[in-house]
Enzyme design. Structure first.
Site, PDB file in Angstrom:
ATOM      1  N   LYS A 136       1.842  -6.084  -0.025  1.00 17.97           N
ATOM      2  CA  LYS A 136       3.126  -6.380  -0.711  1.00 17.97           C
ATOM      3  C   LYS A 136       3.307  -7.894  -0.853  1.00 17.97           C
ATOM      4  O   LYS A 136       2.338  -8.620  -1.037  1.00 17.97           O
ATOM      5  CB  LYS A 136       4.284  -5.702   0.024  1.00 17.97           C
ATOM      6  CG  LYS A 136       4.006  -4.217   0.266  1.00 17.97           C
ATOM      7  CD  LYS A 136       5.204  -3.434   0.704  1.00 17.97           C
ATOM      8  CE  LYS A 136       4.782  -1.979   0.915  1.00 17.97           C
ATOM      9  NZ  LYS A 136       5.894  -1.097   1.171  1.00 17.97           N
ATOM     10  N   GLU A 152       3.340   8.950  -1.862  1.00 20.51           N
ATOM     11  CA  GLU A 152       4.189   8.139  -0.989  1.00 20.51           C
ATOM     12  C   GLU A 152       5.656   8.545  -1.187  1.00 20.51           C
ATOM     13  O   GLU A 152       6.317   8.069  -2.111  1.00 20.51           O
ATOM     14  CB  GLU A 152       4.028   6.658  -1.333  1.00 20.51           C
ATOM     15  CG  GLU A 152       2.615   6.149  -1.130  1.00 20.51           C
ATOM     16  CD  GLU A 152       2.596   4.634  -0.989  1.00 20.51           C
ATOM     17  OE1 GLU A 152       2.206   4.152   0.075  1.00 20.51           O
ATOM     18  OE2 GLU A 152       3.000   3.942  -1.944  1.00 20.51           O
ATOM     19  N   GLY A 187       8.309   2.191   4.561  1.00 21.60           N
ATOM     20  CA  GLY A 187       8.947   1.083   5.264  1.00 21.60           C
ATOM     21  C   GLY A 187      10.129   1.502   6.112  1.00 21.60           C
ATOM     22  O   GLY A 187      10.905   0.673   6.567  1.00 21.60           O
ATOM     23  N   SER A 193       4.910   4.720   6.223  1.00 21.82           N
ATOM     24  CA  SER A 193       5.013   4.544   7.675  1.00 21.82           C
ATOM     25  C   SER A 193       3.789   5.030   8.449  1.00 21.82           C
ATOM     26  O   SER A 193       3.908   5.567   9.558  1.00 21.82           O
ATOM     27  CB  SER A 193       6.293   5.192   8.207  1.00 21.82           C
ATOM     28  OG  SER A 193       7.435   4.582   7.602  1.00 21.82           O
ATOM     29  N   GLU A 219       8.054   0.760  -5.320  1.00 23.86           N
ATOM     30  CA  GLU A 219       8.845  -0.479  -5.427  1.00 23.86           C
ATOM     31  C   GLU A 219       8.798  -1.020  -6.859  1.00 23.86           C
ATOM     32  O   GLU A 219       9.767  -1.598  -7.340  1.00 23.86           O
ATOM     33  CB  GLU A 219       8.328  -1.506  -4.404  1.00 23.86           C
ATOM     34  CG  GLU A 219       8.749  -1.113  -2.989  1.00 23.86           C
ATOM     35  CD  GLU A 219       7.762  -1.485  -1.895  1.00 23.86           C
ATOM     36  OE1 GLU A 219       6.900  -2.352  -2.131  1.00 23.86           O
ATOM     37  OE2 GLU A 219       7.860  -0.898  -0.799  1.00 23.86           O
ATOM     38  N   ASN A 245      -1.767  -2.267   1.718  1.00 23.51           N
ATOM     39  CA  ASN A 245      -0.922  -2.861   0.678  1.00 23.51           C
ATOM     40  C   ASN A 245      -0.083  -3.947   1.344  1.00 23.51           C
ATOM     41  O   ASN A 245       0.867  -3.651   2.059  1.00 23.51           O
ATOM     42  CB  ASN A 245      -0.028  -1.769   0.068  1.00 23.51           C
ATOM     43  CG  ASN A 245       0.980  -2.339  -0.913  1.00 23.51           C
ATOM     44  OD1 ASN A 245       0.881  -3.499  -1.323  1.00 23.51           O
ATOM     45  ND2 ASN A 245       1.959  -1.526  -1.290  1.00 23.51           N
ATOM     46  N   HIS A 282       3.517   1.967  -7.897  1.00 20.85           N
ATOM     47  CA  HIS A 282       4.120   1.927  -6.560  1.00 20.85           C
ATOM     48  C   HIS A 282       5.632   2.099  -6.680  1.00 20.85           C
ATOM     49  O   HIS A 282       6.246   1.590  -7.618  1.00 20.85           O
ATOM     50  CB  HIS A 282       3.786   0.606  -5.853  1.00 20.85           C
ATOM     51  CG  HIS A 282       4.166   0.657  -4.402  1.00 20.85           C
ATOM     52  ND1 HIS A 282       5.451   0.445  -3.977  1.00 20.85           N
ATOM     53  CD2 HIS A 282       3.448   0.958  -3.292  1.00 20.85           C
ATOM     54  CE1 HIS A 282       5.495   0.602  -2.658  1.00 20.85           C
ATOM     55  NE2 HIS A 282       4.294   0.913  -2.226  1.00 20.85           N
TER      56      HIS A 282
HETATM   57  P1  PGA Z   1       4.736   1.327   4.750  1.00 23.51           P
HETATM   58  O1  PGA Z   1       4.449   1.096   3.180  1.00 23.51           O
HETATM   59  O2  PGA Z   1       3.413   1.694   5.384  1.00 23.51           O
HETATM   60  O3  PGA Z   1       5.271   0.012   5.242  1.00 23.51           O
HETATM   61  O4  PGA Z   1       5.711   2.443   4.844  1.00 23.51           O
HETATM   62  C1  PGA Z   1       3.575   1.930   2.463  1.00 23.51           C
HETATM   63  C2  PGA Z   1       3.501   1.513   1.016  1.00 23.51           C
HETATM   64  O5  PGA Z   1       4.523   1.116   0.450  1.00 23.51           O
HETATM   65  O6  PGA Z   1       2.416   1.554   0.388  1.00 23.51           O
END
Ligand code: PGA
Length: 248
Positions: A10, A167, A173, A212, A96, A8, A94
């Protein structure tokens, strides 16, 4: 069941950056092991350029879509438009999108069902916040997000057209990966729910872990019960680290 290794990106990468990374990724991955499948979720504006250099072993996806075919929806992109740019996948729900853009469980469900009916495969993302986890609400949150997210998704789309990504919001993140016991518990809750909804087909729906994931922790994560792939943000931005993850 093939493991689904998903990137992903983003809001990172222009078309030129995405295209050159995919070319390098193809070179680094070589022929994929038979039990691996790869998907890359690129920004809308990079999709056309990415499709041009995308290795045959990688499927492209959009990070979002609008639940409609076309119309007066300024700034939105339909599943049909994603398909026209070479996508066969889309992400819904997601964290976010839920937190920054205030998407509700019901809206996520609407998108999931619309995208599937339009012919895209969907990764429905779910996960609890730290407050919800600390408040003992893990099961309740996951079941609510699954129930509403899959409310209008009949068994005919399972197992191949739908995947679920677990997640935990507090692991995205942050560099703080969920522990093995936490992942096993959450994926177990999800598996039980999927089986209650789709019976045997629910056992074959892939459940991805995200939050992560890095080259060094991925081998351990993908060996856990009911983990059928990963959804990777930060570590998917470089061909070297994502190729390592894919080949874990
Ligand atoms: P990350 O993000 O691996 O940077 O923690 C995962 C995601 O949001 O899909």
């Amino acid at each position: 069941m093939k493991l689904l290794m998903a990137a992903n990106w983003k809001m990172y990468k222009t078309g030129a950056e995405g295209a050159s990374m995919l070319k390098e990724l193809g070179e680094r991955m070589g022929a994929l092991p038979v039990d691996r499948e790869v998907a890359v979720f690129a920004p809308f504006t990079a999709l056309a350029a990415c499709a041009a250099t995308c290795p045959a072993t990688v499927r492209l996806g959009g990070q979002n879509c609008y639940p409609g075919e076309e119309g007066a929806f300024t700034g939105e992109i339909s599943p049909h438009m994603l398909q026209a740019e070479g996508c066969s996948w889309v992400l819904t729900g997601h964290s976010e999108r839920r937190s920054v853009f205030h998407e509700t469980d019901a809206y996520v469900g609407e998108k999931t069902s619309f995208a599937l009916r339009a012919g895209l495969d969907v990764i429905l993302c779910i996960g609890e916040s730290l407050e919800e986890r600390d408040g003992g609400m893990l099961r309740e949150v996951l079941e609510r997000q699954l129930k509403t997210g899959l409310a209008d998704v009949p068994e005919s789309f399972a197992p191949e057209h739908i995947a679920v990504a677990y997640e935990p919001v507090w692991a995205i993140g942050t560099g703080r990966v969920a522990g093995s016991a936490e992942i096993i518990e959450a994926h177990g809750i999800i598996r039980t729910f999927l089986k209650s909804l789709y019976t045997e087909k629910g056992s074959e729906i892939r459940i991805l872990y995200g939050g992560s994931v890095k080259p060094d922790n991925c081998p351990e994560i993908i060996r856990l019960d009911n983990v059928n792939g990963v959804l990777v943000g930060g570590a998917s931005l470089q061909a070297e680290s994502f190729a390592q993850i894919v080949l874990s």
